[in-house]
Scaffold this motif. Sequence first.
Motif, short mmCIF file in Angstrom:
data_model
loop_
_atom_site.label_atom_id
_atom_site.label_comp_id
_atom_site.label_asym_id
_atom_site.label_seq_id
_atom_site.Cartn_x
_atom_site.Cartn_y
_atom_site.Cartn_z
N VAL A 216 -8.44 14.71 -4.74
CA VAL A 216 -8.22 13.32 -4.30
C VAL A 216 -9.31 13.07 -3.26
CG1 VAL A 216 -6.36 13.80 -2.48
CG2 VAL A 216 -6.46 11.65 -3.70
N ASP A 217 -9.81 11.79 -3.10
CA ASP A 217 -10.67 11.63 -1.92
C ASP A 217 -10.18 10.45 -1.20
OD1 ASP A 217 -10.81 9.26 -3.56
OD2 ASP A 217 -13.02 9.77 -4.19
N ARG A 218 -10.79 9.93 -0.14
CA ARG A 218 -10.18 8.94 0.73
C ARG A 218 -10.25 7.67 -0.08
NH1 ARG A 218 -12.83 9.10 6.69
NH2 ARG A 218 -11.27 10.23 7.72
N VAL A 219 -11.02 7.41 -1.00
CA VAL A 219 -11.03 6.08 -1.69
C VAL A 219 -9.63 6.01 -2.22
CG1 VAL A 219 -12.07 4.59 -3.40
CG2 VAL A 219 -13.36 5.65 -1.97
N HIS A 220 -9.36 7.20 -3.26
CA HIS A 220 -8.28 6.95 -3.78
C HIS A 220 -6.81 6.82 -3.04
CE1 HIS A 220 -10.41 8.91 -6.94
NE2 HIS A 220 -9.36 8.09 -7.85
N LEU A 221 -7.00 7.66 -1.82
CA LEU A 221 -5.78 7.49 -0.78
C LEU A 221 -5.54 5.96 -0.43
CD1 LEU A 221 -5.39 10.86 0.71
CD2 LEU A 221 -4.04 10.05 -1.15
N ASP A 222 -7.04 5.30 0.22
CA ASP A 222 -6.95 4.21 0.51
C ASP A 222 -6.15 3.37 -0.44
OD1 ASP A 222 -7.71 2.02 2.19
OD2 ASP A 222 -9.53 1.78 1.60
N VAL A 223 -6.35 3.11 -1.66
CA VAL A 223 -6.12 2.21 -2.65
C VAL A 223 -4.49 2.77 -2.90
CG1 VAL A 223 -5.93 1.77 -5.15
CG2 VAL A 223 -8.02 2.04 -3.88
N LEU A 224 -4.01 3.69 -2.75
CA LEU A 224 -2.78 4.23 -2.94
C LEU A 224 -1.95 3.78 -1.59
CD1 LEU A 224 -0.26 5.63 -4.32
CD2 LEU A 224 -0.93 7.67 -3.04
N HIS A 225 -2.63 3.85 -0.52
CA HIS A 225 -1.84 3.28 0.62
C HIS A 225 -1.82 1.75 0.85
CE1 HIS A 225 -1.81 2.22 5.11
NE2 HIS A 225 -0.97 3.12 5.32
N ALA A 226 -2.75 1.19 0.11
CA ALA A 226 -2.60 -0.45 -0.16
C ALA A 226 -1.48 -0.74 -0.84
CB ALA A 226 -4.10 -0.91 -0.49
N HIS A 227 -1.39 0.07 -1.99
CA HIS A 227 -0.21 -0.20 -2.83
C HIS A 227 0.93 -0.04 -2.21
CE1 HIS A 227 1.71 -0.39 -6.92
NE2 HIS A 227 2.24 0.76 -6.42
N LEU A 228 1.23 1.25 -1.56
CA LEU A 228 2.45 1.53 -0.99
C LEU A 228 2.65 0.49 0.17
CD1 LEU A 228 2.18 5.44 -0.50
CD2 LEU A 228 3.63 4.17 -2.08
N THR A 229 1.90 0.05 1.12
CA THR A 229 2.02 -1.04 2.12
C THR A 229 2.77 -2.26 1.40
OG1 THR A 229 -0.16 -1.69 2.10
CG2 THR A 229 0.72 -0.14 3.81
N ALA A 230 1.98 -2.84 0.38
CA ALA A 230 2.38 -3.82 -0.35
C ALA A 230 3.88 -3.86 -0.87
CB ALA A 230 1.52 -4.25 -1.54
N LEU A 231 4.00 -2.70 -1.36
CA LEU A 231 5.47 -2.31 -2.07
C LEU A 231 6.56 -2.15 -0.91
CD1 LEU A 231 7.18 -1.76 -4.48
CD2 LEU A 231 6.52 0.59 -3.95
N HIS A 232 5.89 -1.81 0.23
CA HIS A 232 6.79 -1.79 1.49
C HIS A 232 7.40 -3.17 1.74
CE1 HIS A 232 7.35 -1.35 6.11
NE2 HIS A 232 7.91 -0.12 5.65
N ARG A 233 6.16 -4.11 2.01
CA ARG A 233 6.69 -5.54 2.34
C ARG A 233 7.42 -6.12 1.33
NH1 ARG A 233 1.10 -5.27 3.27
NH2 ARG A 233 0.90 -6.41 1.46
N PHE A 234 7.13 -5.92 0.15
CA PHE A 234 8.22 -6.56 -0.99
C PHE A 234 9.59 -5.88 -0.91
CE2 PHE A 234 9.55 -6.18 -5.54
CZ PHE A 234 9.87 -7.50 -5.58
N LEU A 235 9.78 -4.51 -0.71
CA LEU A 235 11.10 -4.19 -0.43
C LEU A 235 11.73 -4.41 0.80
CD1 LEU A 235 12.79 -1.94 -1.92
CD2 LEU A 235 11.61 -0.17 -0.59
N ASP A 236 10.79 -4.63 1.84
CA ASP A 236 11.47 -5.36 2.97
C ASP A 236 12.12 -6.83 2.79
OD1 ASP A 236 12.17 -5.79 5.99
OD2 ASP A 236 10.32 -7.05 5.96
#
Length: 149
Positions: A37-57
Amino acid sequence: MSSPPRPDDAHPYLRAATAGVRHHARALARPTPPDPVDRVHLDVLHAHLTALHRFLDQLAETTRPPYPGAGRHLATAHTRLWQATAEVHTAFHLLPATSADSTECRPERLPEGPPVLTICQRHLAASHIIRRKTTPADLNRPHTTPCAR
């Protein structure tokens, strides 16, 4: 005569996001070893998780008044998702910087700023939500919720 709608037809964007995650999980399961994995993949995954985080909130907030038990479980899921998001953010910073993250980066050419700052800004914004809604004890509590069935 039309068939009854499928339950996931009401949420096409969630279905598409889930399909994307499944696609990448299948790619990792291939017999040939995947690239690390590289930083680009983790950046995109982090964006997905934070969007899901807001949605779950939002789901927890709207579910809690009429169904307190379900709302508490969604709030717990919100906390656990934050823990996963924080770990992805930490992993991002432990990977070696790419040329886009190095000193050669030209932030004036990137409207959203340098890539390393974008993930940190997104993480900081998400941390404000979690700190408003949870305590440090909640964040450190082990997962012990039994199945409600």
